[in-house]
Design a protein around this motif. Sequence first.
Motif, mmCIF file in Angstrom:
data_model
loop_
_atom_site.group_PDB
_atom_site.id
_atom_site.type_symbol
_atom_site.label_atom_id
_atom_site.label_comp_id
_atom_site.label_asym_id
_atom_site.label_seq_id
_atom_site.Cartn_x
_atom_site.Cartn_y
_atom_site.Cartn_z
ATOM 1 N N ALA A 119 0.817 -1.214 0.000
ATOM 2 C CA ALA A 119 0.000 0.000 0.000
ATOM 3 C C ALA A 119 0.854 1.270 0.000
ATOM 4 N N SER A 120 2.159 1.097 -0.112
ATOM 5 C CA SER A 120 3.049 2.261 -0.085
ATOM 6 C C SER A 120 2.774 3.205 -1.254
ATOM 7 N N GLN A 122 5.124 5.129 -2.308
ATOM 8 C CA GLN A 122 6.446 5.294 -2.922
ATOM 9 C C GLN A 122 7.029 3.930 -3.289
ATOM 10 N N LEU A 123 6.243 3.145 -4.008
ATOM 11 C CA LEU A 123 6.677 1.793 -4.324
ATOM 12 C C LEU A 123 7.950 1.777 -5.173
ATOM 13 N N GLU A 124 8.050 2.710 -6.124
ATOM 14 C CA GLU A 124 9.247 2.724 -6.965
ATOM 15 C C GLU A 124 10.498 2.975 -6.126
ATOM 16 N N ASP A 125 10.400 3.916 -5.200
ATOM 17 C CA ASP A 125 11.532 4.173 -4.313
ATOM 18 C C ASP A 125 11.817 2.955 -3.432
ATOM 19 N N ALA A 126 10.749 2.294 -2.981
ATOM 20 C CA ALA A 126 10.922 1.121 -2.135
ATOM 21 C C ALA A 126 11.650 0.011 -2.893
ATOM 22 N N TYR A 127 11.279 -0.201 -4.150
ATOM 23 C CA TYR A 127 11.934 -1.235 -4.937
ATOM 24 C C TYR A 127 13.386 -0.879 -5.241
ATOM 25 N N ARG A 128 13.649 0.397 -5.451
ATOM 26 C CA ARG A 128 15.033 0.817 -5.662
ATOM 27 C C ARG A 128 15.863 0.563 -4.398
ATOM 28 N N PHE A 129 15.234 0.796 -3.242
ATOM 29 C CA PHE A 129 15.926 0.545 -1.980
ATOM 30 C C PHE A 129 16.197 -0.950 -1.806
ATOM 31 N N LEU A 130 15.214 -1.786 -2.152
ATOM 32 C CA LEU A 130 15.404 -3.229 -2.052
ATOM 33 C C LEU A 130 16.523 -3.695 -2.973
ATOM 34 N N ALA A 131 16.563 -3.115 -4.177
ATOM 35 C CA ALA A 131 17.617 -3.478 -5.123
ATOM 36 C C ALA A 131 18.988 -3.106 -4.575
ATOM 37 N N TRP A 132 19.074 -1.931 -3.969
ATOM 38 C CA TRP A 132 20.337 -1.494 -3.377
ATOM 39 C C TRP A 132 20.759 -2.415 -2.238
ATOM 40 N N MET A 133 19.782 -2.813 -1.428
ATOM 41 C CA MET A 133 20.073 -3.728 -0.330
ATOM 42 C C MET A 133 20.625 -5.049 -0.864
ATOM 43 N N SER A 134 20.005 -5.564 -1.915
ATOM 44 C CA SER A 134 20.396 -6.874 -2.438
ATOM 45 C C SER A 134 21.775 -6.866 -3.078
ATOM 46 N N GLU A 135 22.273 -5.681 -3.460
ATOM 47 C CA GLU A 135 23.608 -5.598 -4.041
ATOM 48 C C GLU A 135 24.701 -5.822 -3.003
ATOM 49 N N GLY A 136 24.364 -5.694 -1.727
ATOM 50 C CA GLY A 136 25.308 -6.033 -0.679
ATOM 51 C C GLY A 136 25.933 -4.872 0.070
ATOM 52 N N ARG A 137 25.871 -3.651 -0.480
ATOM 53 C CA ARG A 137 26.516 -2.529 0.189
ATOM 54 C C ARG A 137 25.903 -2.261 1.564
ATOM 55 N N ALA A 138 24.593 -2.478 1.693
ATOM 56 C CA ALA A 138 23.931 -2.254 2.979
ATOM 57 C C ALA A 138 24.523 -3.143 4.061
ATOM 58 N N TYR A 139 24.789 -4.408 3.719
ATOM 59 C CA TYR A 139 25.355 -5.331 4.696
ATOM 60 C C TYR A 139 26.760 -4.892 5.105
ATOM 61 N N GLU A 140 27.501 -4.373 4.132
ATOM 62 C CA GLU A 140 28.833 -3.856 4.445
ATOM 63 C C GLU A 140 28.732 -2.710 5.459
ATOM 64 N N LEU A 141 27.766 -1.816 5.236
ATOM 65 C CA LEU A 141 27.595 -0.681 6.147
ATOM 66 C C LEU A 141 27.185 -1.149 7.536
ATOM 67 N N PHE A 142 26.305 -2.142 7.602
ATOM 68 C CA PHE A 142 25.898 -2.690 8.894
ATOM 69 C C PHE A 142 27.122 -3.202 9.649
ATOM 70 N N ARG A 143 27.960 -3.952 8.938
ATOM 71 C CA ARG A 143 29.125 -4.554 9.567
ATOM 72 C C ARG A 143 30.119 -3.477 10.015
ATOM 73 N N GLU A 144 30.305 -2.477 9.155
ATOM 74 C CA GLU A 144 31.226 -1.390 9.504
ATOM 75 C C GLU A 144 30.745 -0.616 10.726
ATOM 76 N N ALA A 145 29.432 -0.597 10.932
ATOM 77 C CA ALA A 145 28.876 0.123 12.081
ATOM 78 C C ALA A 145 28.869 -0.724 13.348
ATOM 79 N N GLY A 146 29.369 -1.977 13.251
ATOM 80 C CA GLY A 146 29.526 -2.781 14.455
ATOM 81 C C GLY A 146 28.533 -3.901 14.645
ATOM 82 N N GLU A 147 27.738 -4.248 13.626
ATOM 83 C CA GLU A 147 26.771 -5.339 13.761
ATOM 84 C C GLU A 147 27.505 -6.675 13.698
ATOM 85 N N SER A 148 27.736 -7.283 14.845
ATOM 86 C CA SER A 148 28.568 -8.488 14.905
ATOM 87 C C SER A 148 27.814 -9.763 14.555
ATOM 88 N N SER A 149 26.490 -9.719 14.523
ATOM 89 C CA SER A 149 25.736 -10.933 14.220
ATOM 90 C C SER A 149 25.551 -11.141 12.726
#
Length: 229
Positions: A119-120, A122-149
């Motif tokens: 029901a969003s 901003q679906l187009e923006d949401a899908y772009r965000f999901l695509a960015w997440m799936s590329e892996g950079r988000a996980y790198e940022l999480f890890r750099e910020a100290g997410e040990s799990s």
Amino acid sequence: MSGDWGSRLMGMTQIAPHDDGVLDEANKPVFNSEGQGARAIERLREVLPYTPNGVEGLDYAEGSSLMQQGRAAMMITWSDVIVGIEDGPMKGRFGYTVAPTERYEQQMVGGWSIMANAASEQLEDAYRFLAWMSEGRAYELFREAGESSLCLQRDIDNPQTVEAIPMLQAFHDFETRGTAPISIPPYRLQNAVEVQRVLYEEILAGVNGRKTPEQAMADAESRLARVIR
């Protein structure tokens, strides 16, 4: 507890990579097709006398916290790796072993989910965000910020990281042990949370003795047949 029931379940019958032995591709319950669901409850009951009071209600956070504080001697978990447990005052003092299986070496591979609201506005923006997440950079940022799990492939491939986080060795053991990693299909359901709640309630009833394991599984099958969609 439902996860530990599932990991016991997976050692009892042969299942496909897209399945976890709970639901088939048509979303029909198969967790007790050969009585394995009831036997998995019996396996949980075997260790119940050695667990702390209230263990039936513990989730990952409580279990990991007990281990990190040195207030528990052993934790049985469905997940091959819980990287964050290496933190805390007991760091470096853990040992690891593979949970016993009945006949097959099959293990769930866990993760986390991110979804866009249908029901969003901003679906187009949401899908772009999901695509960015799936590329892996988000996980790198999480890890750099100290997410040990969070576990990254580069961690598994780095011997120094594996030495610092011994639980990562489990990924290298897949090939030597012949382990087949599998997905967790209930999340493909529209009402996955409701389905999991029903299953958890019946597993709990079987574990704490309010029902026999056989009755708990029979009730779970009949209740899930009414709610799965």
